[in-house]
Motif scaffolding. Sequence first.
Motif, PDB file in Angstrom:
ATOM      1  N   ALA A  63      12.035 -49.467 -31.539  1.00 57.69           N
ATOM      2  CA  ALA A  63      12.164 -50.395 -32.672  1.00 57.69           C
ATOM      3  C   ALA A  63      13.280 -50.009 -33.636  1.00 57.69           C
ATOM      4  N   GLY A  94      16.240 -48.851 -32.877  1.00 63.28           N
ATOM      5  CA  GLY A  94      17.574 -48.933 -32.287  1.00 63.28           C
ATOM      6  C   GLY A  94      18.258 -50.261 -32.591  1.00 63.28           C
ATOM      7  N   SER A  95      19.406 -50.436 -31.953  1.00 63.11           N
ATOM      8  CA  SER A  95      20.210 -51.641 -32.171  1.00 63.11           C
ATOM      9  C   SER A  95      19.478 -52.891 -31.669  1.00 63.11           C
ATOM     10  N   THR A 110       7.797 -48.208 -31.841  1.00 63.63           N
ATOM     11  CA  THR A 110       8.054 -46.812 -31.460  1.00 63.63           C
ATOM     12  C   THR A 110       9.504 -46.413 -31.734  1.00 63.63           C
ATOM     13  N   HIS A 130      12.192 -42.491 -31.389  1.00 63.79           N
ATOM     14  CA  HIS A 130      12.266 -41.118 -30.893  1.00 63.79           C
ATOM     15  C   HIS A 130      11.992 -40.156 -32.040  1.00 63.79           C
ATOM     16  N   GLN A 141      13.355 -40.967 -35.592  1.00 60.67           N
ATOM     17  CA  GLN A 141      13.588 -41.573 -36.926  1.00 60.67           C
ATOM     18  C   GLN A 141      12.254 -41.991 -37.555  1.00 60.67           C
ATOM     19  N   ALA A 197       8.395 -40.363 -30.297  1.00 59.90           N
ATOM     20  CA  ALA A 197       8.345 -39.589 -29.049  1.00 59.90           C
ATOM     21  C   ALA A 197       8.407 -38.088 -29.337  1.00 59.90           C
ATOM     22  N   ALA A 229      13.013 -51.495 -25.290  1.00 63.37           N
ATOM     23  CA  ALA A 229      14.372 -51.260 -25.818  1.00 63.37           C
ATOM     24  C   ALA A 229      14.609 -49.793 -26.143  1.00 63.37           C
ATOM     25  N   GLY A 267      17.714 -45.230 -22.059  1.00 64.58           N
ATOM     26  CA  GLY A 267      17.636 -44.221 -21.003  1.00 64.58           C
ATOM     27  C   GLY A 267      16.343 -44.244 -20.221  1.00 64.58           C
ATOM     28  N   ALA A 309      14.034 -42.345 -20.389  1.00 62.53           N
ATOM     29  CA  ALA A 309      12.893 -42.016 -21.255  1.00 62.53           C
ATOM     30  C   ALA A 309      12.007 -43.237 -21.463  1.00 62.53           C
ATOM     31  N   ASN A 311      15.976 -52.184 -21.603  1.00 61.92           N
ATOM     32  CA  ASN A 311      16.121 -50.802 -21.127  1.00 61.92           C
ATOM     33  C   ASN A 311      16.575 -50.769 -19.654  1.00 61.92           C
ATOM     34  N   GLU A 368      18.310 -48.726 -17.899  1.00 61.34           N
ATOM     35  CA  GLU A 368      18.226 -47.475 -17.125  1.00 61.34           C
ATOM     36  C   GLU A 368      16.880 -47.368 -16.404  1.00 61.34           C
ATOM     37  N   SER A 400      28.151 -54.808 -31.182  1.00 60.37           N
ATOM     38  CA  SER A 400      27.689 -53.666 -31.965  1.00 60.37           C
ATOM     39  C   SER A 400      26.432 -53.127 -31.297  1.00 60.37           C
ATOM     40  N   MET A 401      26.508 -51.885 -30.774  1.00 62.34           N
ATOM     41  CA  MET A 401      25.419 -51.377 -29.926  1.00 62.34           C
ATOM     42  C   MET A 401      25.196 -49.892 -30.194  1.00 62.34           C
ATOM     43  N   ILE A 441      25.073 -46.873 -24.765  1.00 65.49           N
ATOM     44  CA  ILE A 441      25.578 -48.072 -24.058  1.00 65.49           C
ATOM     45  C   ILE A 441      27.039 -48.336 -24.428  1.00 65.49           C
ATOM     46  N   MET A 497      23.440 -60.025 -29.767  1.00 69.73           N
ATOM     47  CA  MET A 497      22.241 -59.816 -28.944  1.00 69.73           C
ATOM     48  C   MET A 497      21.061 -60.671 -29.389  1.00 69.73           C
TER      49      MET A 497
HETATM   50  P1  NDP Z   1      19.894 -47.263 -29.621  1.00 73.73           P
HETATM   51  O1  NDP Z   1      20.418 -45.920 -29.335  1.00 73.73           O
HETATM   52  O2  NDP Z   1      20.450 -48.044 -30.746  1.00 73.73           O
HETATM   53  O3  NDP Z   1      18.286 -47.190 -29.832  1.00 73.73           O
HETATM   54  C1  NDP Z   1      17.492 -46.533 -28.913  1.00 73.73           C
HETATM   55  C2  NDP Z   1      16.036 -46.598 -29.312  1.00 73.73           C
HETATM   56  O4  NDP Z   1      15.272 -45.779 -28.396  1.00 73.73           O
HETATM   57  C3  NDP Z   1      15.737 -46.037 -30.700  1.00 73.73           C
HETATM   58  O5  NDP Z   1      14.589 -46.670 -31.209  1.00 73.73           O
HETATM   59  C4  NDP Z   1      15.451 -44.565 -30.406  1.00 73.73           C
HETATM   60  O6  NDP Z   1      14.681 -43.907 -31.416  1.00 73.73           O
HETATM   61  C5  NDP Z   1      14.668 -44.688 -29.120  1.00 73.73           C
HETATM   62  N1  NDP Z   1      14.751 -43.496 -28.280  1.00 73.73           N
HETATM   63  C6  NDP Z   1      15.854 -42.761 -28.004  1.00 73.73           C
HETATM   64  N2  NDP Z   1      15.561 -41.742 -27.184  1.00 73.73           N
HETATM   65  C7  NDP Z   1      14.226 -41.831 -26.948  1.00 73.73           C
HETATM   66  C8  NDP Z   1      13.309 -41.028 -26.220  1.00 73.73           C
HETATM   67  N3  NDP Z   1      13.705 -39.934 -25.548  1.00 73.73           N
HETATM   68  N4  NDP Z   1      12.013 -41.391 -26.197  1.00 73.73           N
HETATM   69  C9  NDP Z   1      11.594 -42.487 -26.871  1.00 73.73           C
HETATM   70  N5  NDP Z   1      12.408 -43.287 -27.603  1.00 73.73           N
HETATM   71  C10 NDP Z   1      13.718 -42.957 -27.634  1.00 73.73           C
HETATM   72  O7  NDP Z   1      20.010 -48.087 -28.259  1.00 73.73           O
HETATM   73  P2  NDP Z   1      20.286 -49.656 -28.052  1.00 73.73           P
HETATM   74  O8  NDP Z   1      19.358 -50.441 -28.901  1.00 73.73           O
HETATM   75  O9  NDP Z   1      21.735 -49.906 -28.114  1.00 73.73           O
HETATM   76  O10 NDP Z   1      19.881 -49.830 -26.522  1.00 73.73           O
HETATM   77  C11 NDP Z   1      18.538 -49.795 -26.095  1.00 73.73           C
HETATM   78  C12 NDP Z   1      18.492 -50.206 -24.624  1.00 73.73           C
HETATM   79  O11 NDP Z   1      18.924 -51.563 -24.522  1.00 73.73           O
HETATM   80  C13 NDP Z   1      19.436 -49.385 -23.740  1.00 73.73           C
HETATM   81  O12 NDP Z   1      18.850 -49.233 -22.473  1.00 73.73           O
HETATM   82  C14 NDP Z   1      20.672 -50.268 -23.622  1.00 73.73           C
HETATM   83  O13 NDP Z   1      21.377 -50.058 -22.431  1.00 73.73           O
HETATM   84  C15 NDP Z   1      20.040 -51.660 -23.636  1.00 73.73           C
HETATM   85  N6  NDP Z   1      20.909 -52.706 -24.132  1.00 73.73           N
HETATM   86  C16 NDP Z   1      21.447 -52.607 -25.387  1.00 73.73           C
HETATM   87  C17 NDP Z   1      22.285 -53.590 -25.871  1.00 73.73           C
HETATM   88  C18 NDP Z   1      22.843 -53.534 -27.273  1.00 73.73           C
HETATM   89  O14 NDP Z   1      23.514 -54.462 -27.689  1.00 73.73           O
HETATM   90  N7  NDP Z   1      22.596 -52.486 -28.031  1.00 73.73           N
HETATM   91  C19 NDP Z   1      22.684 -54.742 -25.035  1.00 73.73           C
HETATM   92  C20 NDP Z   1      22.010 -54.757 -23.753  1.00 73.73           C
HETATM   93  C21 NDP Z   1      21.181 -53.773 -23.317  1.00 73.73           C
HETATM   94  P3  NDP Z   1      15.432 -43.125 -32.651  1.00 73.73           P
HETATM   95  O15 NDP Z   1      16.068 -44.204 -33.467  1.00 73.73           O
HETATM   96  O16 NDP Z   1      14.313 -42.432 -33.356  1.00 73.73           O
HETATM   97  O17 NDP Z   1      16.419 -42.189 -32.031  1.00 73.73           O
END
Ligand code: NDP
Length: 384
Positions: free
Chosen positions: A10, A12-13, A35, A37, A39, A58, A98, A101, A103, A122, A124, A201-202, A206, A264
């Motif tokens: 939640a 992330g981007s 959820t 990692h 933050q 996590a 979302a 990796g 993970a 996600n 990966e 913006s990502m 990625i 997105m």
């Molecule tokens: P971000 O790095 O912005 O966010 C990742 C999210 O996953 C955060 O909430 C992060 O938490 C959490 N996270 C990171 N590592 C772990 C872990 N080991 N265990 C549990 N949670 C974890 O990534 P994006 O939002 O850019 O991308 C998310 C997925 O979506 C990726 O697979 C990407 O390839 C895919 N995607 C993204 C696009 C985009 O525009 N951004 C477009 C298309 C696909 P914390 O913030 O606490 O680190």
Amino acid sequence: MSRSISILGATGSVGASTLDLIRRQRHEWRVVALTAHSQAVELARLAREFDAELAVVADEACLPALREALAGTGIAAAAGPAALVEAAARGADLTLAAIVGCAGLAPTMAAIEQGGTVALANKEALVSAGEVMIAAVDRHGATLLPVDSEHNAIFQCLAGNDIADVRWITLTASGGPFRGWSPERLRAATPQQAVQHPNWSMGAKISVDSATMMNKGLELIEAHHLFPVGSQRLRIVVHPQSVIHSLVEFRDGSTLAQLGPADMRVPIASALAWPRRIDTPCTPLDLPAIGQLSFEAPDEDRFPATRLAREAVEQGGAAPAVLNAANEVAVAAFLAGQIAFTQIAGSVARTLDGDLPRAPASLDDVLAVDALARVRAATLLEPA
Ligand code: NDP
């Protein structure tokens, strides 16, 4: 009547774009789990705003901070990989996967096993688990909605059509921030330059994948599993404007494409509302202002990642999971300044060289292949 949603990743981007849309139709959604990692404070802020039932980090070391930030709210707090899986297994009408990796694989599988609808960003997870994940979707009667903009575009183009009539699926690629760069410039590319994507913006990972074109390689494997037309019918074309998000050509010569702003929130909105549509605040396409759309073939000499991904999908078995794990290790090393940009693809290729583990047949098998490949990839990294 409101629908329930859980958002894995939640903070992330993609998570932020999703919550932006949920905020605009707040009364339509009940938030189950959010959820992150590590933050914790940001996660707690979101959990409070959206009145979530549960917030999970996590990283167990972040649980005290999460608990403190949620004190007095009644929102449950938990931590660790098992808690992440439990949160996903709570079941929601829609789970947005979302996490970045591999993970994200175990929680995504847990959501699939509830038989609901999983909107998958996600990539990966699907690249690593491929057949195992698709079999679980079938077994549990789950629905997988692609959120990745290209796959969402293809999904929309296929609606009302028979996949047996598809001649080609063409994934478009922006070409990333280094599209026109010489091999010498590429060798010296920095993490700061790599995360500056020209159109999107990502998150950092990625963004680096877009710069190496491994993102398109991962998407090729993702498309192979989502749209079973055979990998020989999947093509990549570089389209620097990122206006056409992918195309499907049918046997009669008709080609359908999905166009939209590079935001997105468009594919996420499509997944949230599917099979209906909702409003988004995105700036509409202004075709006269854009003027021209251009296309070029990918250059696999400068950007070998798409070739590696194609070879991995054709090899099958453990190869895609090994490719993904090696790439995650190499991208992390590049972001940490340990290897050069151009060493990312070389490191992935070396990890794939030689004997690979047997084809994974279960989630545990995939996780074991992933863990082994990470160790192997780390030992094969060459200093910059
Ligand atoms: P971000 O790095 O912005 O966010 C990742 C999210 O996953 C955060 O909430 C992060 O938490 C959490 N996270 C990171 N590592 C772990 C872990 N080991 N265990 C549990 N949670 C974890 O990534 P994006 O939002 O850019 O991308 C998310 C997925 O979506 C990726 O697979 C990407 O390839 C895919 N995607 C993204 C696009 C985009 O525009 N951004 C477009 C298309 C696909 P914390 O913030 O606490 O680190």
